[in-house]
Design a protein around this motif. Structure first.
Motif, PDB file in Angstrom:
ATOM      1  N   TYR A 232       9.685  -3.334   7.711  1.00 22.78           N
ATOM      2  CA  TYR A 232       8.474  -2.713   7.178  1.00 22.78           C
ATOM      3  C   TYR A 232       8.400  -1.245   7.574  1.00 22.78           C
ATOM      4  CZ  TYR A 232       6.335  -6.997   5.373  1.00 22.78           C
ATOM      5  OH  TYR A 232       6.051  -8.117   4.634  1.00 22.78           O
ATOM      6  N   ILE A 287      -0.721   2.685 -16.685  1.00 19.63           N
ATOM      7  CA  ILE A 287      -1.891   3.040 -15.871  1.00 19.63           C
ATOM      8  C   ILE A 287      -1.616   4.320 -15.078  1.00 19.63           C
ATOM      9  CG2 ILE A 287      -3.426   2.251 -14.037  1.00 19.63           C
ATOM     10  CD1 ILE A 287      -2.703  -0.604 -14.861  1.00 19.63           C
ATOM     11  N   LEU A 288      -0.410   4.413 -14.533  1.00 22.96           N
ATOM     12  CA  LEU A 288      -0.047   5.589 -13.738  1.00 22.96           C
ATOM     13  C   LEU A 288       1.196   6.239 -14.338  1.00 22.96           C
ATOM     14  CD1 LEU A 288      -0.415   3.919 -10.269  1.00 22.96           C
ATOM     15  CD2 LEU A 288      -1.717   5.865 -11.012  1.00 22.96           C
ATOM     16  N   ILE A 304       1.057   7.374  -3.372  1.00 21.24           N
ATOM     17  CA  ILE A 304       0.190   6.236  -3.696  1.00 21.24           C
ATOM     18  C   ILE A 304       0.911   5.285  -4.646  1.00 21.24           C
ATOM     19  CG2 ILE A 304      -1.920   5.610  -4.918  1.00 21.24           C
ATOM     20  CD1 ILE A 304      -3.122   8.169  -3.630  1.00 21.24           C
ATOM     21  N   VAL A 307       3.311   3.244  -2.605  1.00 28.36           N
ATOM     22  CA  VAL A 307       2.631   2.188  -1.840  1.00 28.36           C
ATOM     23  C   VAL A 307       2.245   1.037  -2.757  1.00 28.36           C
ATOM     24  CG1 VAL A 307       0.553   1.642  -0.535  1.00 28.36           C
ATOM     25  CG2 VAL A 307       1.756   3.764  -0.094  1.00 28.36           C
ATOM     26  N   LEU A 308       1.647   1.398  -3.902  1.00 27.34           N
ATOM     27  CA  LEU A 308       1.182   0.374  -4.835  1.00 27.34           C
ATOM     28  C   LEU A 308       2.355  -0.486  -5.306  1.00 27.34           C
ATOM     29  CD1 LEU A 308      -1.358  -0.584  -6.313  1.00 27.34           C
ATOM     30  CD2 LEU A 308      -0.726   0.863  -8.206  1.00 27.34           C
ATOM     31  N   ALA A 311       3.701  -2.700  -2.431  1.00 28.20           N
ATOM     32  CA  ALA A 311       2.768  -3.780  -2.064  1.00 28.20           C
ATOM     33  C   ALA A 311       2.739  -4.852  -3.146  1.00 28.20           C
ATOM     34  CB  ALA A 311       1.366  -3.202  -1.842  1.00 28.20           C
ATOM     35  N   ILE A 312       2.724  -4.436  -4.404  1.00 26.04           N
ATOM     36  CA  ILE A 312       2.676  -5.422  -5.494  1.00 26.04           C
ATOM     37  C   ILE A 312       3.938  -6.283  -5.474  1.00 26.04           C
ATOM     38  CG2 ILE A 312       2.845  -5.679  -7.995  1.00 26.04           C
ATOM     39  CD1 ILE A 312       0.846  -3.488  -8.301  1.00 26.04           C
ATOM     40  N   ILE A 314       5.871  -6.995  -2.904  1.00 23.52           N
ATOM     41  CA  ILE A 314       5.856  -7.924  -1.764  1.00 23.52           C
ATOM     42  C   ILE A 314       4.904  -9.082  -2.039  1.00 23.52           C
ATOM     43  CG2 ILE A 314       5.199  -8.144   0.658  1.00 23.52           C
ATOM     44  CD1 ILE A 314       6.316  -5.370   1.093  1.00 23.52           C
ATOM     45  N   ILE A 315       3.709  -8.759  -2.583  1.00 25.91           N
ATOM     46  CA  ILE A 315       2.743  -9.816  -2.895  1.00 25.91           C
ATOM     47  C   ILE A 315       3.331 -10.780  -3.919  1.00 25.91           C
ATOM     48  CG2 ILE A 315       0.558 -10.269  -4.074  1.00 25.91           C
ATOM     49  CD1 ILE A 315      -0.606  -7.906  -2.728  1.00 25.91           C
ATOM     50  N   LYS A 318       5.751 -13.065  -2.286  1.00 28.11           N
ATOM     51  CA  LYS A 318       5.089 -13.964  -1.347  1.00 28.11           C
ATOM     52  C   LYS A 318       4.428 -15.103  -2.104  1.00 28.11           C
ATOM     53  CE  LYS A 318       3.854 -11.649   2.941  1.00 28.11           C
ATOM     54  NZ  LYS A 318       2.782 -11.067   3.736  1.00 28.11           N
ATOM     55  N   ILE A 319       3.773 -14.768  -3.219  1.00 23.18           N
ATOM     56  CA  ILE A 319       3.095 -15.799  -4.008  1.00 23.18           C
ATOM     57  C   ILE A 319       4.127 -16.758  -4.604  1.00 23.18           C
ATOM     58  CG2 ILE A 319       1.783 -16.175  -6.119  1.00 23.18           C
ATOM     59  CD1 ILE A 319       0.126 -13.747  -5.420  1.00 23.18           C
ATOM     60  N   ALA A 322       5.122 -19.145  -2.031  1.00 25.39           N
ATOM     61  CA  ALA A 322       4.086 -20.146  -1.767  1.00 25.39           C
ATOM     62  C   ALA A 322       4.118 -21.231  -2.830  1.00 25.39           C
ATOM     63  CB  ALA A 322       2.714 -19.475  -1.728  1.00 25.39           C
ATOM     64  N   PHE A 323       4.311 -20.827  -4.090  1.00 24.44           N
ATOM     65  CA  PHE A 323       4.348 -21.831  -5.147  1.00 24.44           C
ATOM     66  C   PHE A 323       5.574 -22.717  -5.014  1.00 24.44           C
ATOM     67  CE2 PHE A 323       1.234 -19.232  -7.576  1.00 24.44           C
ATOM     68  CZ  PHE A 323       0.308 -20.245  -7.665  1.00 24.44           C
TER      69      PHE A 323
END
Lengths: 330, 264
Positions: A232, A287-288, A304, A307-308, A311-312, A314-315, A318-319, A322-323
């Motif tokens: 990280y 959007i950006l 930014i 970062v966005l 983070a997206i 990694i999320i 991770k999801i 989990a599934f």
């Protein structure tokens, strides 16, 4: 190397997507079988590395810019199938959120950067490693593999560009989409990538590979220590460094907007017209767009965005992990 | 041996509908499980003091509702997503599920506005809703409720309100378990067709009410016996950690961006 929309004819896009979808499907199947639930989030970190790597634009000879991809690095760390998924997801996020690479051209971009690049890079790496043994062979393999992988992807992109004027023309003989034939596109893409971008990719790959090998060998070998904090930390450092990618002025070859292409110089002559297919083609508002935020300085927008994106990614993985666990329990 | 013991009997209970009991049992268990799951939460948000987190979240929500620029909302969302990506997957899914449902709902409600040509609010308002709901949800999913209640005390929220909040949470669990037992009893005792179940259900509600009165009186008496005067004192000493500093700095950065963007 991100092909924008309207540079490739819709027919080409369909063909490329048709080529990419089965490979991605096989990769998903393989990853499901081979990657353990605990290792799934690493795919997200891999995708994040690739995403960040692609933000570092380097100036290339000829006034354009280019970037490394990092696909071979992920392939070495997690296997080529995981690399395929990681880079593909990174490309999808780039296209949808940041307008980097077209929506219609997504299939082509995935084929070039998420399929050809990691697979070619990985097999060359493997060949060299098996020949020369681990240790030096690994480093040399990583360097040569990533260099060849990136250039293979660049060559493919150039061919896709160069075929457009041959295949798709107006009645008057003007190209409908990308206006440059193979004789222009291949040297324009290959010379800078062979000279600079490929080297950057190799340096990037070797640097991050040896960093991870030293700090968190668990990411490479089963049963060794994994230090997520260091990983990280490296990601955070890369995010802070991304504005360096802004130093390179100019647009990457083949990524001009419809307003720019008119004045692009090639071989000393301006193009002088906007191909019809580009003028009134498909247009998607991200959007950006171009990693910029209206009302903020370019550097802040770039950080930014980084970062966005990270983070997206990694999320997302991770999801997914989990599934995967939920499915295994049922 | 008596004759009747030897004859074989076939008793098949008449089918009865008891879905509503099952549903009540399940929702009751779900509620209790949600509150009890909080006890397993060990760490706060990377060690950020709940007082700081509550204050900063409040500030964030206020800023989001004030701002008229999409880019600022985007920056806040980036910040929240960054926090989210460091949380465990289970919590991420719970937080994002709520946020997305609410955002999509807002979007649908706003659709008519788009037909009248107001395209800006169609993106801005759902984004604002997404940001504020996510911010509050992160807070609710990371901290134990008693920590949040303790944090409220620092903001001079009246003792009575905190008392009510605190007792409510505890008694939802106790009364929930109590009524759960009664629901089980009702289910077990209803063999065959029981037409009086609905009446029994209202009996459960009534018993619960009476029970809660008795429990409340007992609680009050026992608290007075132990010297409770109605004021809450937070026992933990205020310790300012590194995480607090980072968190405050990040929020200060967001505030600075807000001022910068509103000016320009």
């Amino acid at each position: 190397m991100h092909i924008p929309d309207n540079y490739l004819s819709p027919a080409t896009c369909v063909v490329m997507a048709a080529a990419a979808v089965p490979v991605v499907a096989v990769s998903i199947k393989k990853v499901r079988e081979e990657i353990s639930q605990a290792k799934m989030p690493l795919l997200g970190i891999g995708a994040a590395f690739s995403f960040l790597t692609m933000m570092f634009n380097v100036p290339l000879p000829g006034g354009t810019t280019g970037h490394a991809v990092g696909g071979t690095l992920i392939a070495i760390l997690l296997g080529p199938y995981s690399a395929c998924i990681s880079v593909a997801v990174a490309l999808i996020i780039q296209a949808l959120l940041f307008g980097d690479g077209g929506i219609l051209a997504l299939g082509a971009n995935i084929f070039n950067m998420a399929i050809v690049l990691p697979f070619a890079g990985y097999f060359i790496y493997k060949l060299i490693r098996d020949r020369f043994g681990s240790g030096k062979g690994e480093i040399v393999g990583a360097a040569v593999g990533s260099y060849v992988g990136l250039n293979a992807a660049a060559l493919l992109t150039a061919v896709e560009f160069g075929l457009q004027p041959l295949l798709f023309q107006t009645a008057a003989g003007q190209p409908l989409y990308c206006p440059y034939p193979l004789s222009v596109s291949i040297p324009a893409m290959m010379i800078p990538h062979l000279l600079v971008a490929g080297v950057v990719e190799a340096v990037f790959t070797v640097f991050i590979y040896s960093f991870i090998k030293r700090v968190s060998p668990g990411m490479i070998y089963e049963g060794k220590t994994t230090r997520t904090k260091a990983i990280y930390g490296l990601l955070a450092a890369l995010i802070c460094l991304t504005p360096l990618g802004l130093l390179a002025a100019g647009t990457a070859w083949g990524e001009w907007g419809a307003d720019e292409i008119n004045t692009v110089l090639s071989g000393g002559t301006m193009l002088g017209f906007v191909p019809q297919g580009m003028q009134n083609g498909f247009n998607f508002n991200a959007i950006l767009p171009d990693y910029a935020i209206t009302g903020l300085p370019e550097i802040a927008g770039y950080i930014i965005s980084a970062v966005l994106g990270v983070a997206i990614l990694i999320i997302a993985f991770k999801i997914l992990a989990a599934f995967k666990k939920n499915k295994a329990n049922v | 041996m008596p004759e009747w013991l030897l004859t074989s009997e076939q008793y098949e209970p008449v089918k009865d509908k008891d879905t509503f009991i099952n549903k009540s049992i399940l929702s009751m268990i779900g509620l209790i499980a949600r509150i009890k799951a909080q006890d397993s939460r060990g760490r706060d948000l990377f060690g950020v003091n709940p007082v700081v987190a509550v204050f900063m979240t409040f500030l964030l929500v206020v800023l989001i509702s004030l701002v008229r620029y999409f880019s600022f909302v985007l920056i806040v969302i980036t910040f929240l997503i960054l926090i989210l990506c460091l949380m465990p997957a289970g919590d991420i899914i719970k937080v994002l599920r709520v946020s997305f449902v609410v955002t999509v709902f807002t979007f649908i409600i706003l659709l008519p506005a788009a037909f009248f040509g107001n395209h800006l609010s169609l993106t801005l308002i759902p984004a604002k809703v997404f940001a504020s709901v996510t911010a509050v949800n992160i807070l609710a999913h990371v901290y134990r409720w008693n920590r949040l209640i303790a944090a409220l005390r620092v903001f001079r929220v009246p003792n009575l309100l905190i008392f009510v909040l605190d007792i409510t949470l505890k008694y939802i669990v106790m009364l929930g378990e109590f009524s759960l037992e009664m629901l089980y009893a009702l289910k077990l005792r209803s063999v065959g067709k029981n037409t009086e179940k609905y009446a029994s259900l209202s009996g459960i509600a009534g018993t619960m009410f009476l029970k809660s009165r008795v429990m409340a009186e007992e609680l009050h008496e026992s608290m007075v016996c132990r010297g409770f005067t109605g004021t809450y004192k937070t026992a933990a000493a205020w310790r300012f950690s590194f995480a607090d500093a980072v968190y405050i700095l990040m929020n200060a950065g967001i505030l600075a961006v807000y001022i910068y963007i509103s000016r320009g």
